[in-house]
Design a protein around this motif. Structure first.
Motif: not given
Length: 107
Positions: A5-7, A35-40
């Motif tokens: 979550h922090v990353i 995929a970007v949304s899931r990372m963020e």
């Protein structure tokens, strides 16, 4: 807060500072915007290779994406220094006084 979550928050922060949408970052990475949304959101954590790509695209050192997540005092100091470096001396002094007061209250 969990590392993923922090990353994710760091990726979103630097993406926005670079004036990129999730779609634009995804296109530059050659992936779907989901995929970007899931990372963020911290649903998935990007690989080291992907973090390096993201850092290059958003124009920040990869260490910026990681140092904000590090519990090491040296990384915290570097991060705080970067935040304070653009402030005037008077504002730095005021902010340090505020931090000291809050630290005392939170003990």
């Amino acid at each position: 807060m969990a590392l993923n979550h922090v990353i994710g928050k760091a990726i979103a922060k630097y993406r926005k500072q670079a004036n990129l949408s999730q779609e634009q970052l995804a296109e530059a990475l050659g992936i779907g915007y989901e995929a970007v949304s899931r990372m963020e959101r911290g649903v998935v954590i990007p690989t080291v290779d992907r973090l390096i790509e993201i850092a290059e695209i958003v124009g920040c050192p990869v260490t910026e994406l990681l140092s904000q997540t590090s519990p090491r005092p040296s990384d915290e100091v570097v991060y705080l220094h970067q935040l304070l470096s653009s402030l005037s001396s008077a504002n730095k002094q005021w902010l340090m006084e505020q931090i000291e007061a809050w630290a005392q209250k939170l003990k």
